[in-house]
Motif scaffolding. Structure first.
Motif, PDB file in Angstrom:
ATOM      1  N   THR A  47       0.841  -1.193   0.000  1.00 49.44           N
ATOM      2  CA  THR A  47       0.000   0.000   0.000  1.00 49.44           C
ATOM      3  C   THR A  47       0.881   1.249   0.000  1.00 49.44           C
ATOM      4  O   THR A  47       1.705   1.433   0.879  1.00 49.44           O
ATOM      5  CB  THR A  47      -0.924   0.015   1.236  1.00 49.44           C
ATOM      6  OG1 THR A  47      -1.704  -1.177   1.228  1.00 49.44           O
ATOM      7  CG2 THR A  47      -1.842   1.222   1.219  1.00 49.44           C
ATOM      8  N   LEU A  55      -7.710   5.657   0.869  1.00 46.20           N
ATOM      9  CA  LEU A  55      -8.427   4.827   1.830  1.00 46.20           C
ATOM     10  C   LEU A  55      -9.056   5.688   2.920  1.00 46.20           C
ATOM     11  O   LEU A  55     -10.234   5.516   3.265  1.00 46.20           O
ATOM     12  CB  LEU A  55      -7.471   3.798   2.438  1.00 46.20           C
ATOM     13  CG  LEU A  55      -8.040   2.740   3.354  1.00 46.20           C
ATOM     14  CD1 LEU A  55      -9.097   1.909   2.650  1.00 46.20           C
ATOM     15  CD2 LEU A  55      -6.912   1.833   3.847  1.00 46.20           C
ATOM     16  N   LEU A  59     -13.109   5.929   3.317  1.00 44.57           N
ATOM     17  CA  LEU A  59     -13.725   5.490   4.570  1.00 44.57           C
ATOM     18  C   LEU A  59     -14.365   6.653   5.312  1.00 44.57           C
ATOM     19  O   LEU A  59     -15.159   6.437   6.228  1.00 44.57           O
ATOM     20  CB  LEU A  59     -12.677   4.811   5.468  1.00 44.57           C
ATOM     21  CG  LEU A  59     -12.155   3.461   4.992  1.00 44.57           C
ATOM     22  CD1 LEU A  59     -11.021   2.985   5.883  1.00 44.57           C
ATOM     23  CD2 LEU A  59     -13.271   2.434   4.928  1.00 44.57           C
ATOM     24  N   LEU A  67     -11.447   2.669  14.129  1.00 45.12           N
ATOM     25  CA  LEU A  67     -10.958   1.863  13.021  1.00 45.12           C
ATOM     26  C   LEU A  67     -10.401   0.550  13.549  1.00 45.12           C
ATOM     27  O   LEU A  67      -9.650   0.545  14.527  1.00 45.12           O
ATOM     28  CB  LEU A  67      -9.853   2.627  12.276  1.00 45.12           C
ATOM     29  CG  LEU A  67      -9.072   1.858  11.212  1.00 45.12           C
ATOM     30  CD1 LEU A  67      -9.964   1.544  10.008  1.00 45.12           C
ATOM     31  CD2 LEU A  67      -7.850   2.670  10.782  1.00 45.12           C
ATOM     32  N   ASP A  69      -7.991  -2.511  12.288  1.00 41.73           N
ATOM     33  CA  ASP A  69      -7.075  -2.936  11.238  1.00 41.73           C
ATOM     34  C   ASP A  69      -6.699  -4.391  11.473  1.00 41.73           C
ATOM     35  O   ASP A  69      -6.096  -4.726  12.492  1.00 41.73           O
ATOM     36  CB  ASP A  69      -5.826  -2.056  11.211  1.00 41.73           C
ATOM     37  CG  ASP A  69      -4.943  -2.375  10.009  1.00 41.73           C
ATOM     38  OD1 ASP A  69      -5.473  -2.727   8.941  1.00 41.73           O
ATOM     39  OD2 ASP A  69      -3.713  -2.287  10.152  1.00 41.73           O
ATOM     40  N   ALA A  78      -2.544   1.719   9.024  1.00 46.04           N
ATOM     41  CA  ALA A  78      -3.452   2.140  10.104  1.00 46.04           C
ATOM     42  C   ALA A  78      -2.915   3.329  10.892  1.00 46.04           C
ATOM     43  O   ALA A  78      -3.656   4.277  11.173  1.00 46.04           O
ATOM     44  CB  ALA A  78      -3.748   0.976  11.048  1.00 46.04           C
ATOM     45  N   THR A 136     -10.102  -2.072   8.120  1.00 50.32           N
ATOM     46  CA  THR A 136      -9.140  -2.189   7.032  1.00 50.32           C
ATOM     47  C   THR A 136      -8.426  -3.532   7.134  1.00 50.32           C
ATOM     48  O   THR A 136      -8.290  -4.099   8.214  1.00 50.32           O
ATOM     49  CB  THR A 136      -8.092  -1.051   7.052  1.00 50.32           C
ATOM     50  OG1 THR A 136      -7.450  -1.021   8.323  1.00 50.32           O
ATOM     51  CG2 THR A 136      -8.740   0.293   6.758  1.00 50.32           C
ATOM     52  N   HIS A 137      -7.983  -3.983   5.986  1.00 56.16           N
ATOM     53  CA  HIS A 137      -7.264  -5.253   5.887  1.00 56.16           C
ATOM     54  C   HIS A 137      -6.404  -5.138   4.623  1.00 56.16           C
ATOM     55  O   HIS A 137      -6.822  -5.510   3.542  1.00 56.16           O
ATOM     56  CB  HIS A 137      -8.283  -6.390   5.775  1.00 56.16           C
ATOM     57  CG  HIS A 137      -7.688  -7.739   5.604  1.00 56.16           C
ATOM     58  ND1 HIS A 137      -6.961  -8.354   6.592  1.00 56.16           N
ATOM     59  CD2 HIS A 137      -7.714  -8.604   4.566  1.00 56.16           C
ATOM     60  CE1 HIS A 137      -6.581  -9.547   6.169  1.00 56.16           C
ATOM     61  NE2 HIS A 137      -7.009  -9.709   4.938  1.00 56.16           N
ATOM     62  N   THR A 138      -5.251  -4.529   4.759  1.00 60.16           N
ATOM     63  CA  THR A 138      -4.406  -4.306   3.585  1.00 60.16           C
ATOM     64  C   THR A 138      -3.149  -5.135   3.666  1.00 60.16           C
ATOM     65  O   THR A 138      -2.588  -5.349   4.741  1.00 60.16           O
ATOM     66  CB  THR A 138      -3.994  -2.813   3.479  1.00 60.16           C
ATOM     67  OG1 THR A 138      -3.270  -2.460   4.659  1.00 60.16           O
ATOM     68  CG2 THR A 138      -5.198  -1.909   3.336  1.00 60.16           C
TER      69      THR A 138
END
Length: 141
Positions: A47, A55, A59, A67, A69, A78, A136-138
């Protein structure tokens, strides 16, 4: 494969992956980060800064938002989102070395009070439904 061998295999894989976090502390790694990502972002994935900014925008993160993560590793992106938007974050990962690095980065960025760190996998999270405003899940498998 037996359950015992599967557990050992997962532990071995986690240990090998966890060792990669040690490379994030080197000067060479930092130089590569600056060249590729345009900042010393302690990235252990793909990312970019521009993608993290997008992002945050998509969001709609704002001060006070919560948030989550998943698979946070060293905390990117994050911690960047916390710093840029003023939101609060809970960072989770199954590997302790990554979370220890994320804690160090949060302290260095002076945002540690807006962050919590939990050693947990996405399949077994210790949170009630509806606690978070965004997830989030990057760059995680």
């Amino acid at each position: 494969m037996s359950a015992r061998r599967a557990t050992t295999s997962r532990r071995d894989a986690a240990a090998r992956f966890g060792d990669t976090y040690a490379s994030a502390a080197t000067d060479v790694f930092t130089a590569v980060q600056r060249e590729v990502f345009g900042a010393d972002t302690y990235v252990s994935g793909y990312t970019t800064v521009a993608q993290a900014e997008l992002l945050a925008d998509r969001l709609g993160l704002a001060p006070g938002d919560r948030l989550l993560d998943l698979g946070a590793g060293l905390g990117w992106p994050a911690l960047h989102l916390v710093e840029k938007t003023g939101c609060r974050a809970v960072l989770t990962d199954v590997l302790e070395p990554g979370l220890r690095g994320a804690i160090r980065h949060a302290r260095r960025q002076r945002i540690g009070r807006r962050c919590a760190f939990v050693m947990a996998g996405a399949a077994h999270l210790p949170f009630r439904a509806g606690v978070f405003d965004a997830v989030t899940h990057t760059d995680a498998l």
